[in-house]
Design an enzyme around this catalytic site. Structure first.
Site, PDB file in Angstrom:
ATOM      1  N   ASP A  44      -2.291  -0.983 -11.466  1.00 66.00           N
ATOM      2  CA  ASP A  44      -2.710  -1.155 -10.073  1.00 66.00           C
ATOM      3  C   ASP A  44      -1.691  -0.480  -9.151  1.00 66.00           C
ATOM      4  O   ASP A  44      -0.534  -0.886  -9.090  1.00 66.00           O
ATOM      5  CB  ASP A  44      -2.791  -2.656  -9.758  1.00 66.00           C
ATOM      6  CG  ASP A  44      -3.247  -2.905  -8.342  1.00 66.00           C
ATOM      7  OD1 ASP A  44      -4.436  -2.696  -8.050  1.00 66.00           O
ATOM      8  OD2 ASP A  44      -2.399  -3.287  -7.502  1.00 66.00           O
ATOM      9  N   TYR A  49       2.719   1.920  -1.651  1.00 65.13           N
ATOM     10  CA  TYR A  49       3.882   1.508  -2.440  1.00 65.13           C
ATOM     11  C   TYR A  49       4.917   2.635  -2.557  1.00 65.13           C
ATOM     12  O   TYR A  49       6.051   2.400  -2.954  1.00 65.13           O
ATOM     13  CB  TYR A  49       3.479   1.035  -3.843  1.00 65.13           C
ATOM     14  CG  TYR A  49       2.503  -0.116  -3.878  1.00 65.13           C
ATOM     15  CD1 TYR A  49       2.257  -0.901  -2.748  1.00 65.13           C
ATOM     16  CD2 TYR A  49       1.812  -0.433  -5.036  1.00 65.13           C
ATOM     17  CE1 TYR A  49       1.350  -1.950  -2.774  1.00 65.13           C
ATOM     18  CE2 TYR A  49       0.903  -1.487  -5.066  1.00 65.13           C
ATOM     19  CZ  TYR A  49       0.670  -2.231  -3.929  1.00 65.13           C
ATOM     20  OH  TYR A  49      -0.232  -3.257  -3.976  1.00 65.13           O
ATOM     21  N   LYS A  78      -5.175   2.507  -3.635  1.00 62.80           N
ATOM     22  CA  LYS A  78      -5.675   1.934  -2.373  1.00 62.80           C
ATOM     23  C   LYS A  78      -5.438   2.871  -1.189  1.00 62.80           C
ATOM     24  O   LYS A  78      -4.392   3.524  -1.098  1.00 62.80           O
ATOM     25  CB  LYS A  78      -4.971   0.595  -2.105  1.00 62.80           C
ATOM     26  CG  LYS A  78      -4.963  -0.327  -3.303  1.00 62.80           C
ATOM     27  CD  LYS A  78      -4.410  -1.696  -3.026  1.00 62.80           C
ATOM     28  CE  LYS A  78      -4.168  -2.454  -4.322  1.00 62.80           C
ATOM     29  NZ  LYS A  78      -2.899  -2.158  -4.982  1.00 62.80           N
ATOM     30  N   HIS A 111      -7.117  -0.841   1.374  1.00 66.91           N
ATOM     31  CA  HIS A 111      -5.971  -1.731   1.143  1.00 66.91           C
ATOM     32  C   HIS A 111      -6.009  -2.974   2.038  1.00 66.91           C
ATOM     33  O   HIS A 111      -5.675  -4.068   1.612  1.00 66.91           O
ATOM     34  CB  HIS A 111      -4.667  -0.944   1.386  1.00 66.91           C
ATOM     35  CG  HIS A 111      -3.464  -1.500   0.689  1.00 66.91           C
ATOM     36  ND1 HIS A 111      -2.464  -0.705   0.193  1.00 66.91           N
ATOM     37  CD2 HIS A 111      -3.097  -2.757   0.412  1.00 66.91           C
ATOM     38  CE1 HIS A 111      -1.532  -1.464  -0.365  1.00 66.91           C
ATOM     39  NE2 HIS A 111      -1.902  -2.726  -0.239  1.00 66.91           N
ATOM     40  N   SER A 162      -9.621  -4.852  -0.360  1.00 69.27           N
ATOM     41  CA  SER A 162      -8.493  -5.740  -0.622  1.00 69.27           C
ATOM     42  C   SER A 162      -8.144  -6.449   0.681  1.00 69.27           C
ATOM     43  O   SER A 162      -8.264  -5.868   1.767  1.00 69.27           O
ATOM     44  CB  SER A 162      -7.302  -4.912  -1.123  1.00 69.27           C
ATOM     45  OG  SER A 162      -6.209  -5.749  -1.428  1.00 69.27           O
ATOM     46  N   LEU A 213       1.890 -15.082  -9.270  1.00 68.87           N
ATOM     47  CA  LEU A 213       3.128 -15.806  -9.595  1.00 68.87           C
ATOM     48  C   LEU A 213       3.816 -16.302  -8.323  1.00 68.87           C
ATOM     49  O   LEU A 213       4.980 -16.674  -8.342  1.00 68.87           O
ATOM     50  CB  LEU A 213       4.074 -14.894 -10.392  1.00 68.87           C
ATOM     51  CG  LEU A 213       3.447 -14.251 -11.630  1.00 68.87           C
ATOM     52  CD1 LEU A 213       4.437 -13.319 -12.316  1.00 68.87           C
ATOM     53  CD2 LEU A 213       2.997 -15.332 -12.620  1.00 68.87           C
TER      54      LEU A 213
END
Ligand code: A2P
Length: 319
Positions: A44, A49, A78, A111, A162, A213
């Site tokens: 992904d 990023y 994205k 995104h 997203s 997480l």
């Protein structure tokens, strides 16, 4: 804003920019290689990023090394917020495809449903706020048309979104010709988003979970932020099922019906996360997790808020 609010704003802006998800140069390539070696199929990525070229180089090298083909992996990227104009979508996707050294993406996502002025990479300073254009239903509909063109041109096999609430997905569906394949959102036991989940299920849209997480690497602002992996119930279930708290959280996502996207740059944890397939949660574990009794959004994206926005209004009440 108060001094405290301003400090928080800058800190959030900077942490988003450098990013929990944005690994240091040299780190992400090794992580991609370790993941493919371990048996991961889905990588992904995102233009934002800032590391797609390194990911692409690592992918090329590891696929060659293992004698694998492009079709053996599933690559997501994205579209960033400054490329929402319909005519900018194709160039943005072409840049990503080039950086990743592939000919097509398996999945390309908008995104965020919030737009920036052209050229604005990230509103890091208060004076950049004028370049935050916010959410506009008609603009999103046009952006989606650009995304659909990518499918017709063969640059993407599938497209999705997203960080969309069910309200925003519903608005998109009013004019969409292609139904988004997925909505990738923050999702974990503190933020199960049942309304969004039901809406997506009814419309054949898969929810993909990020921050499963609890976005463990993000800076904490205060004692009040609950640490998902330290939650007593999660630890208790981990001990009972002979696995780690991280695996309980990933297994929760899979049992809940949502693919998970754990981020790790550590080889041991990369393997451990994949081995979640061996973790069997029981119905009573899922029931206990559904009643965990805490609500928390780790990535509220406050830097995108326009005057008057609250977390509640910004996310259309989704929790
Ligand atoms: P690292 O990259 O050093 O492994 P999220 O996916 O919710 O954003 O969380 C990512 C964070 O969780 C990263 O800081 C990552 O650190 C850490 N992490 C990933 N896998 C595990 C694991 N199995 N146990 C503990 N921490 C993990």
């Amino acid at each position: 804003p108060s001094v405290e609010e301003s400090k928080r704003y800058i800190k959030t802006a900077e942490s988003c920019y450098r990013g929990t998800w944005q690994s240091k140069p040299g780190e992400v390539g090794d992580a991609v290689k370790a993941a493919i070696r371990a048996g991961y199929k889905h990588i992904d990525c995102a233009h934002f990023y800032g590391n797609e070229a390194e990911v692409g180089q690592a992918l090329t090298e590891i696929l060659n090394e293992l004698g694998m083909n492009r079709e053996d992996v599933f690559i997501t990227s994205k579209l960033w917020c400054n490329s929402h104009a319909r005519e900018d979508v194709i160039a943005a996707c072409q840049t990503t495809v080039k950086n990743l050294q592939v000919e097509y993406l398996d999945l390309y996502l908008i995104h965020c449903p919030y737009s920036f002025a052209k050229g604005m990479v990230f509103p890091r300073k208060p004076e950049h706020r004028k370049d935050i254009l916010g959410y506009d239903k008609r603009r999103m509909s046009e952006t989606w048309k650009g995304m659909e063109e990518l499918v017709h041109k063969g640059l993407c096999k599938a497209i999705g979104v997203s960080n969309f609430s069910s309200t925003k997905v519903a608005a998109l569906l009013e004019t969409a010709e292609i139904v988004p394949a997925t909505d990738q959102v923050e999702l974990h036991p503190f933020l199960p988003q049942p309304g969004l989940k039901k809406f997506c299920e009814e419309n054949g849209i898969i929810i993909t979970a990020f921050s499963s997480l609890g976005s463990a690497g993000r800076p904490r602002y205060g004692e009040a932020d609950p640490v998902l992996m330290d939650e007593p119930l999660i630890k208790e279930i981990a001990a009972k099922r002979n696995c780690s708290p991280a695996q309980v959280l990933l297994a929760w996502g899979v049992n809940y019906g949502c693919p998970v996207l754990p981020k790790s740059v550590n080889e041991g944890r990369i393997k451990q996360n994949l081995e979640t397939y061996n973790v069997k949660l029981e119905k009573k574990d899922m029931t206990a997790l559904a009643n965990i009794g805490k609500k928390f959004r780790y990535l509220p994206m406050e830097v995108f808020y326009l005057d008057g926005d609250t977390q509640e209004s910004f996310w259309d009440g989704e929790q």
